[in-house]
Write a protein that holds these residues in place. Structure first.
Motif, PDB file in Angstrom:
ATOM      1  N   LYS A  50      -1.333 -20.943   8.663  1.00 41.39           N
ATOM      2  CA  LYS A  50      -0.395 -22.018   8.364  1.00 41.39           C
ATOM      3  C   LYS A  50       0.832 -21.532   7.602  1.00 41.39           C
ATOM      4  N   GLU A  51       0.698 -20.402   6.907  1.00 45.58           N
ATOM      5  CA  GLU A  51       1.818 -19.902   6.126  1.00 45.58           C
ATOM      6  C   GLU A  51       1.975 -18.403   6.368  1.00 45.58           C
ATOM      7  N   ILE A  52       3.197 -17.933   6.198  1.00 46.90           N
ATOM      8  CA  ILE A  52       3.448 -16.498   6.315  1.00 46.90           C
ATOM      9  C   ILE A  52       2.761 -15.785   5.160  1.00 46.90           C
ATOM     10  N   LYS A  53       2.056 -14.685   5.460  1.00 43.08           N
ATOM     11  CA  LYS A  53       1.389 -13.927   4.417  1.00 43.08           C
ATOM     12  C   LYS A  53       2.414 -13.283   3.493  1.00 43.08           C
ATOM     13  N   ASN A  54       2.042 -13.094   2.229  1.00 39.86           N
ATOM     14  CA  ASN A  54       2.929 -12.510   1.237  1.00 39.86           C
ATOM     15  C   ASN A  54       3.013 -11.009   1.464  1.00 39.86           C
ATOM     16  N   ARG A  55       4.113 -10.555   2.059  1.00 40.08           N
ATOM     17  CA  ARG A  55       4.247  -9.143   2.390  1.00 40.08           C
ATOM     18  C   ARG A  55       4.476  -8.279   1.161  1.00 40.08           C
ATOM     19  N   GLU A  56       4.823  -8.889   0.024  1.00 38.14           N
ATOM     20  CA  GLU A  56       5.028  -8.105  -1.180  1.00 38.14           C
ATOM     21  C   GLU A  56       3.722  -7.492  -1.670  1.00 38.14           C
ATOM     22  N   THR A  57       2.600  -8.094  -1.311  1.00 39.34           N
ATOM     23  CA  THR A  57       1.308  -7.604  -1.764  1.00 39.34           C
ATOM     24  C   THR A  57       0.507  -6.939  -0.646  1.00 39.34           C
ATOM     25  N   ILE A  58       1.111  -6.810   0.542  1.00 43.17           N
ATOM     26  CA  ILE A  58       0.422  -6.199   1.674  1.00 43.17           C
ATOM     27  C   ILE A  58       1.256  -5.031   2.204  1.00 43.17           C
ATOM     28  N   LEU A  60       2.831  -2.427   4.671  1.00 45.26           N
ATOM     29  CA  LEU A  60       3.181  -2.552   6.081  1.00 45.26           C
ATOM     30  C   LEU A  60       2.226  -1.779   6.979  1.00 45.26           C
ATOM     31  N   ARG A  61       1.689  -0.682   6.474  1.00 44.70           N
ATOM     32  CA  ARG A  61       0.739   0.089   7.271  1.00 44.70           C
ATOM     33  C   ARG A  61      -0.551  -0.690   7.490  1.00 44.70           C
ATOM     34  N   VAL A  62      -0.931  -1.480   6.496  1.00 43.49           N
ATOM     35  CA  VAL A  62      -2.117  -2.327   6.624  1.00 43.49           C
ATOM     36  C   VAL A  62      -1.861  -3.423   7.660  1.00 43.49           C
ATOM     37  N   ILE A  63      -0.663  -4.015   7.599  1.00 47.74           N
ATOM     38  CA  ILE A  63      -0.297  -5.041   8.579  1.00 47.74           C
ATOM     39  C   ILE A  63      -0.294  -4.444   9.979  1.00 47.74           C
ATOM     40  N   ALA A  64       0.288  -3.247  10.124  1.00 49.25           N
ATOM     41  CA  ALA A  64       0.350  -2.597  11.430  1.00 49.25           C
ATOM     42  C   ALA A  64      -1.050  -2.373  11.985  1.00 49.25           C
ATOM     43  N   LYS A  65      -1.964  -1.924  11.132  1.00 46.67           N
ATOM     44  CA  LYS A  65      -3.339  -1.683  11.577  1.00 46.67           C
ATOM     45  C   LYS A  65      -4.002  -2.988  12.010  1.00 46.67           C
ATOM     46  N   GLU A  66      -3.769  -4.054  11.251  1.00 44.52           N
ATOM     47  CA  GLU A  66      -4.348  -5.349  11.583  1.00 44.52           C
ATOM     48  C   GLU A  66      -3.820  -5.861  12.922  1.00 44.52           C
ATOM     49  N   VAL A  67      -2.511  -5.750  13.119  1.00 39.49           N
ATOM     50  CA  VAL A  67      -1.907  -6.186  14.379  1.00 39.49           C
ATOM     51  C   VAL A  67      -2.429  -5.338  15.531  1.00 39.49           C
ATOM     52  N   GLN A  68      -2.591  -4.037  15.300  1.00 41.83           N
ATOM     53  CA  GLN A  68      -3.087  -3.151  16.351  1.00 41.83           C
ATOM     54  C   GLN A  68      -4.488  -3.558  16.799  1.00 41.83           C
ATOM     55  N   VAL A  69      -5.370  -3.844  15.840  1.00 43.14           N
ATOM     56  CA  VAL A  69      -6.742  -4.244  16.168  1.00 43.14           C
ATOM     57  C   VAL A  69      -6.739  -5.547  16.967  1.00 43.14           C
ATOM     58  N   ASN A  93      11.318  -4.312   8.002  1.00 47.70           N
ATOM     59  CA  ASN A  93      11.227  -5.656   8.570  1.00 47.70           C
ATOM     60  C   ASN A  93      10.691  -5.683  10.001  1.00 47.70           C
ATOM     61  N   THR A  94      10.262  -4.529  10.522  1.00 48.40           N
ATOM     62  CA  THR A  94       9.936  -4.442  11.944  1.00 48.40           C
ATOM     63  C   THR A  94       8.688  -3.605  12.182  1.00 48.40           C
ATOM     64  N   LEU A  95       7.860  -4.053  13.140  1.00 53.13           N
ATOM     65  CA  LEU A  95       6.727  -3.266  13.609  1.00 53.13           C
ATOM     66  C   LEU A  95       7.059  -2.674  14.979  1.00 53.13           C
ATOM     67  N   TYR A  96       6.756  -1.394  15.137  1.00 53.06           N
ATOM     68  CA  TYR A  96       6.887  -0.735  16.437  1.00 53.06           C
ATOM     69  C   TYR A  96       5.556  -0.843  17.159  1.00 53.06           C
ATOM     70  N   MET A 133       9.824  -8.711  12.435  1.00 54.63           N
ATOM     71  CA  MET A 133      10.336  -8.557  13.775  1.00 54.63           C
ATOM     72  C   MET A 133       9.460  -7.520  14.496  1.00 54.63           C
ATOM     73  N   ILE A 134       9.644  -7.387  15.816  1.00 58.27           N
ATOM     74  CA  ILE A 134       8.898  -6.382  16.563  1.00 58.27           C
ATOM     75  C   ILE A 134       9.839  -5.555  17.432  1.00 58.27           C
ATOM     76  N   ARG A 135       9.408  -4.346  17.698  1.00 63.10           N
ATOM     77  CA  ARG A 135      10.064  -3.478  18.679  1.00 63.10           C
ATOM     78  C   ARG A 135       8.973  -3.084  19.665  1.00 63.10           C
ATOM     79  N   LEU A 136       8.965  -3.724  20.827  1.00 59.76           N
ATOM     80  CA  LEU A 136       7.890  -3.547  21.795  1.00 59.76           C
ATOM     81  C   LEU A 136       8.279  -2.538  22.870  1.00 59.76           C
ATOM     82  N   GLU A 137       7.489  -1.473  22.972  1.00 58.67           N
ATOM     83  CA  GLU A 137       7.689  -0.473  24.017  1.00 58.67           C
ATOM     84  C   GLU A 137       6.478  -0.482  24.944  1.00 58.67           C
ATOM     85  N   ILE A 138       6.703  -0.784  26.216  1.00 60.29           N
ATOM     86  CA  ILE A 138       5.653  -0.698  27.227  1.00 60.29           C
ATOM     87  C   ILE A 138       6.028   0.442  28.154  1.00 60.29           C
TER      88      ILE A 138
END
Length: 212
Positions: A50-58, A60-69, A93-96, A133-138
């Motif tokens: 329901k809300e954007i997670k607080n990125r100040e306490t997370i 980015l590498r942890v977020i990237a791993k979570e998104v990857q899984v 501000n961006t995940l590859y 944001m995202i940078r999507l490479e297929i």
């Protein structure tokens, strides 16, 4: 108009564009039953936060791993043979996101139509949950598109250097945003923004800030 106001306006434009393509994305990804399930997966991901997670306490590498899984879980629902799903921070501000494999061309689709649909859906999820944001490479699709646009923009860049202003022909979807990014990098002191022609097609103008 200041650069801050310009960037804010373009962020609003991007979000409007994403919303406008939601129906298109749902249709394109709903061509087969398994792909419909993938869309439901995204809807569930968005609805469950329901809300954007607080990125100040997370980190980015942890977020990237979570998104990857979670992205691997999503792609396992698709009837495609994919050997690589990789996510890492691109900037603050961006995940590859890199997806590759034997059937990666099927994720791109004719003229990139499915790439755009998948990109909008992933953006909706990642931006809603993490504010990123995202940078999507297929495969090599994004890199090839960036190289093509760089060559396409050469005459436009020369016109700006010669006359101080220029505009592109109408551009569609991901190509428009690639061109916008490249032109802003090329001319950081110019006003670079989208405009709509009478047919509702987007093109880019480049001139001095005081001319806006």
């Amino acid at each position: 108009m200041s650069k801050k106001e310009q960037n804010q306006k373009e962020n609003e434009s991007l979000w409007t564009n994403v919303q406008a393509h939601k129906t298109e994305s749902q249709l394109l990804l709903g061509e087969e039953a398994k792909i419909q399930n993938s869309h439901s997966y995204f809807v569930g991901k968005i609805s469950s936060h329901k809300e954007i997670k607080n990125r100040e306490t997370i980190d980015l590498r942890v977020i990237a791993k979570e998104v990857q899984v979670e992205l691997k879980e999503l792609l396992s629902l698709l009837p495609y043979r994919l050997s690589e799903v990789f996510v890492e921070p691109y900037d603050e501000n961006t995940l590859y996101i890199k997806i590759d494999g034997e059937d990666s061309a099927l994720l791109i689709g004719k003229e990139g139509y499915r790439y755009k649909a998948i990109s909008y859906l992933i953006f909706n999820w990642v931006n809603h949950v993490y504010g990123l944001m995202i940078r999507l490479e297929i495969a090599e699709f994004l890199r090839n598109q960036e190289e093509m646009i760089a060559n396409y923009l050469l005459p436009t860049i020369e016109n700006v250097k010669t006359y101080g202003k220029a505009q592109t022909k109408p551009l569609d979807g991901v190509l428009a945003h690639i061109a916008l990014k490249q032109l802003r990098e090329q001319f950081p002191d110019k006003y670079v923004s989208f405009r709509l022609n009478n047919e509702g097609e987007r093109y880019i103008i480049i001139n001095d800030f005081h001319h806006t």
